[in-house]
Scaffold this motif. Structure first.
Motif, PDB file in Angstrom:
ATOM      1  N   ALA A 134      -4.445   7.260   4.203  1.00 26.26           N
ATOM      2  CA  ALA A 134      -5.859   7.436   4.004  1.00 26.26           C
ATOM      3  C   ALA A 134      -6.657   6.566   3.044  1.00 26.26           C
ATOM      4  N   ARG A 135      -5.668   6.174   2.036  1.00 30.42           N
ATOM      5  CA  ARG A 135      -6.270   5.272   1.164  1.00 30.42           C
ATOM      6  C   ARG A 135      -6.488   3.803   1.788  1.00 30.42           C
ATOM      7  N   ILE A 136      -5.550   3.323   2.679  1.00 33.63           N
ATOM      8  CA  ILE A 136      -6.064   2.190   3.722  1.00 33.63           C
ATOM      9  C   ILE A 136      -7.203   2.281   4.342  1.00 33.63           C
ATOM     10  N   ALA A 137      -7.388   3.405   5.119  1.00 33.66           N
ATOM     11  CA  ALA A 137      -8.757   3.844   5.831  1.00 33.66           C
ATOM     12  C   ALA A 137      -9.853   3.735   4.916  1.00 33.66           C
ATOM     13  N   VAL A 149       9.634   8.476  12.952  1.00 37.04           N
ATOM     14  CA  VAL A 149      11.025   8.399  13.205  1.00 37.04           C
ATOM     15  C   VAL A 149      11.768   8.831  11.797  1.00 37.04           C
ATOM     16  N   ILE A 150      11.466   8.439  10.545  1.00 32.86           N
ATOM     17  CA  ILE A 150      12.115   8.921   9.602  1.00 32.86           C
ATOM     18  C   ILE A 150      12.053  10.377   9.320  1.00 32.86           C
ATOM     19  N   PRO A 151      13.098  11.151   8.873  1.00 38.47           N
ATOM     20  CA  PRO A 151      13.145  12.590   8.823  1.00 38.47           C
ATOM     21  C   PRO A 151      12.187  12.904   7.784  1.00 38.47           C
ATOM     22  N   ARG A 152      11.499  14.084   7.635  1.00 39.77           N
ATOM     23  CA  ARG A 152      10.497  14.573   6.990  1.00 39.77           C
ATOM     24  C   ARG A 152      11.298  14.620   5.443  1.00 39.77           C
ATOM     25  N   GLU A 153      12.434  15.195   5.506  1.00 39.38           N
ATOM     26  CA  GLU A 153      13.271  15.386   4.426  1.00 39.38           C
ATOM     27  C   GLU A 153      13.556  14.214   3.606  1.00 39.38           C
ATOM     28  N   ARG A 154      13.552  13.066   4.014  1.00 40.06           N
ATOM     29  CA  ARG A 154      13.511  11.677   3.424  1.00 40.06           C
ATOM     30  C   ARG A 154      11.985  11.232   2.864  1.00 40.06           C
ATOM     31  N   LEU A 155      11.008  11.662   3.661  1.00 42.06           N
ATOM     32  CA  LEU A 155       9.764  11.120   3.231  1.00 42.06           C
ATOM     33  C   LEU A 155       8.732  12.299   3.344  1.00 42.06           C
ATOM     34  N   ASP A 156       8.210  12.532   2.105  1.00 41.13           N
ATOM     35  CA  ASP A 156       7.303  13.640   1.819  1.00 41.13           C
ATOM     36  C   ASP A 156       5.753  13.046   2.900  1.00 41.13           C
ATOM     37  N   HIS A 157       5.535  13.942   3.729  1.00 40.63           N
ATOM     38  CA  HIS A 157       4.590  13.656   4.764  1.00 40.63           C
ATOM     39  C   HIS A 157       3.381  13.548   4.042  1.00 40.63           C
ATOM     40  N   ALA A 158       2.991  14.355   3.249  1.00 39.69           N
ATOM     41  CA  ALA A 158       1.739  14.509   2.393  1.00 39.69           C
ATOM     42  C   ALA A 158       1.546  13.069   1.532  1.00 39.69           C
ATOM     43  N   VAL A 159       2.651  12.622   1.086  1.00 43.42           N
ATOM     44  CA  VAL A 159       2.605  11.346   0.527  1.00 43.42           C
ATOM     45  C   VAL A 159       1.956  10.116   1.612  1.00 43.42           C
ATOM     46  N   LEU A 160       2.721  10.250   2.543  1.00 43.00           N
ATOM     47  CA  LEU A 160       2.334   9.068   3.491  1.00 43.00           C
ATOM     48  C   LEU A 160       1.051   9.256   4.140  1.00 43.00           C
ATOM     49  N   GLU A 161       0.550  10.532   4.425  1.00 41.05           N
ATOM     50  CA  GLU A 161      -0.735  10.718   4.680  1.00 41.05           C
ATOM     51  C   GLU A 161      -1.774  10.251   3.804  1.00 41.05           C
ATOM     52  N   PRO A 168       0.857  -1.307  -0.070  1.00 33.21           N
ATOM     53  CA  PRO A 168      -0.050  -0.039   0.015  1.00 33.21           C
ATOM     54  C   PRO A 168       0.774   1.226   0.125  1.00 33.21           C
ATOM     55  N   PHE A 169       2.160   1.055  -0.054  1.00 35.24           N
ATOM     56  CA  PHE A 169       3.107   2.232   0.137  1.00 35.24           C
ATOM     57  C   PHE A 169       4.031   2.420  -1.016  1.00 35.24           C
ATOM     58  N   PRO A 170       3.254   2.692  -2.409  1.00 35.86           N
ATOM     59  CA  PRO A 170       4.366   2.679  -3.487  1.00 35.86           C
ATOM     60  C   PRO A 170       4.864   3.950  -3.602  1.00 35.86           C
ATOM     61  N   GLY A 171       4.413   5.003  -3.038  1.00 33.81           N
ATOM     62  CA  GLY A 171       5.181   6.420  -2.835  1.00 33.81           C
ATOM     63  C   GLY A 171       5.856   6.647  -1.777  1.00 33.81           C
ATOM     64  N   SER A 172       5.403   6.176  -0.493  1.00 31.19           N
ATOM     65  CA  SER A 172       6.291   6.145   0.643  1.00 31.19           C
ATOM     66  C   SER A 172       7.451   5.514   0.605  1.00 31.19           C
ATOM     67  N   VAL A 173       7.275   4.277   0.570  1.00 28.76           N
ATOM     68  CA  VAL A 173       8.404   3.114   0.545  1.00 28.76           C
ATOM     69  C   VAL A 173       9.344   3.260  -0.846  1.00 28.76           C
TER      70      VAL A 173
END
Length: 343
Positions: free
Chosen positions: A144-147, A128-140, A36-41
């Motif tokens: 939301a897609r899982i929810a 834990v992962i710094p925001r500069e490494r992982l776009d928070h909007a993408v993770l959110e 479910p995390f193609p963008g985040s991971v």
């Protein structure tokens, strides 16, 4: 080779074959069958071992660019789940493994509730992962897609022995996916002076601006150590020295980033004591510093499980052939072994 190298066994070759045929929507959606995390991971934090294994990169020109493809899949909406199965599943832990399990179960029509001890969903990706490494909007967006599949999240809900037994009674199955939450600290002299890296990074991501020294020492040169070093620089450290007993295990890009900020890596360095002046090795060498943070891995807390659950060194679970650790109880992710953010 790319599929074999991928921790989630995503068939990248099939995705690109679909792209060649002009079936772009199918190509982008295919990854959701596996994660479910193609963008985040895939698109942000994975070292993309699929690209290292790519035969095109070895024999023709460049490996396929999987990060960009993953980010293209980040905004996709979830397909409608299968017909309701009538089965209820509890997932303990909302990190990558727990949310991946919830995603796959919900797609199959099961009713899924995720229980999280902290106030927020997302595990290390969120905390834990710094925001500069992982776009928070993408993770959110991906959470939301899982929810959107009907998965329920219960936060601020630590699971103890009593709660665990209640979840077993109330559900058809329970997934234990608590991940590594306790920092490993070795019995060094002066270990009480050490700050756990996972706690430090959580405070950084919560915006609490934890007290940070001007001359920081990070014990551990893996990716977690690089994240801690980046966090320390973001919080105002003047210099960060990362030390390790062996050759740094962090990805080359992460090391290069810390070095570009002015950080240094020292190895081999066998920590013997932590003093008010810094860290001393087994030869008496001192690396001076006014703050020491440890980032040499984490251990799962599985104290809520009853006796009889098969474990390795008392911290990690050892599942049977069907993935179970107790009747009706299964395990996933870092509670089995430390790994990448793919399950």
């Amino acid at each position: 080779p790319c599929e074999y190298a991928c921790p989630a066994n995503i068939p990248t070759h099939k995705r690109f074959n679909l792209l060649r045929e002009g079936r772009t929507e199918e190509a982008l959606r295919l990854v959701l069958d596996y994660s479910p995390f193609p963008g985040s991971v895939c698109g942000h934090v994975c070292p993309n071992p699929c690209m290292e294994a790519c035969t095109r990169g070895k024999r023709i020109d460049l490996p396929v660019q999987i990060g960009a493809l993953g980010r293209e899949s980040a905004a996709l909406r979830a397909d409608a789940p299968a017909a309701a199965s009538g089965k209820k599943v509890a997932v303990i832990g909302s990190g990558a493994a727990g949310l991946s399990a919830a995603w796959q179960l919900a797609r199959r029509g099961h009713s899924v509730t995720v229980y999280e001890a902290d106030r927020v969903i997302g595990g290390k990706m969120e905390q834990v992962i710094p925001r500069e490494r992982l776009d928070h909007a993408v993770l959110e967006a991906e959470i939301a897609r899982i929810a959107s599949l009907g998965v329920t999240f219960v936060t601020s809900c630590p699971v103890d022995e009593k709660k665990f037994e209640a979840l077993r009674r109330e559900n058809d199955a329970v997934i234990v996916a608590v991940g590594g939450t306790k920092a490993r600290v070795f019995p060094w002299a002066g270990k009480e002076r050490v700050v756990p890296g996972i706690d430090y990074l959580k405070a950084v991501n919560r915006g609490e601006h934890p007290a940070t020294g001007k001359n920081v020492i990070v014990i551990g040169c893996g990716n977690a150590g690089m994240d801690v070093a980046a966090g320390a620089y973001a919080e105002g450290a003047g210099h960060v020295t990362c030390i390790d007993v062996q050759k740094p295990a962090a990805f080359d890009g992460e090391i290069a980033h810390i070095e570009s900020l002015g950080g240094t890596l020292v190895w081999p360095f066998r920590t013997q004591a932590v003093t008010e002046k810094g860290v001393v090795d087994d030869t008496g060498r001192l690396i001076a510093g006014d703050m020491v943070i440890v980032a040499v891995g984490e251990e799962p807390d599985i104290s809520f499980l009853p006796e009889g659950a098969p474990t390795f060194r008392e911290h990690w679970l050892v599942p049977g052939e069907d993935g179970s650790v107790l009747p009706g109880v299964f395990a996933a992710g870092d509670v089995l072994r430390p790994g990448l953010l793919a399950s």
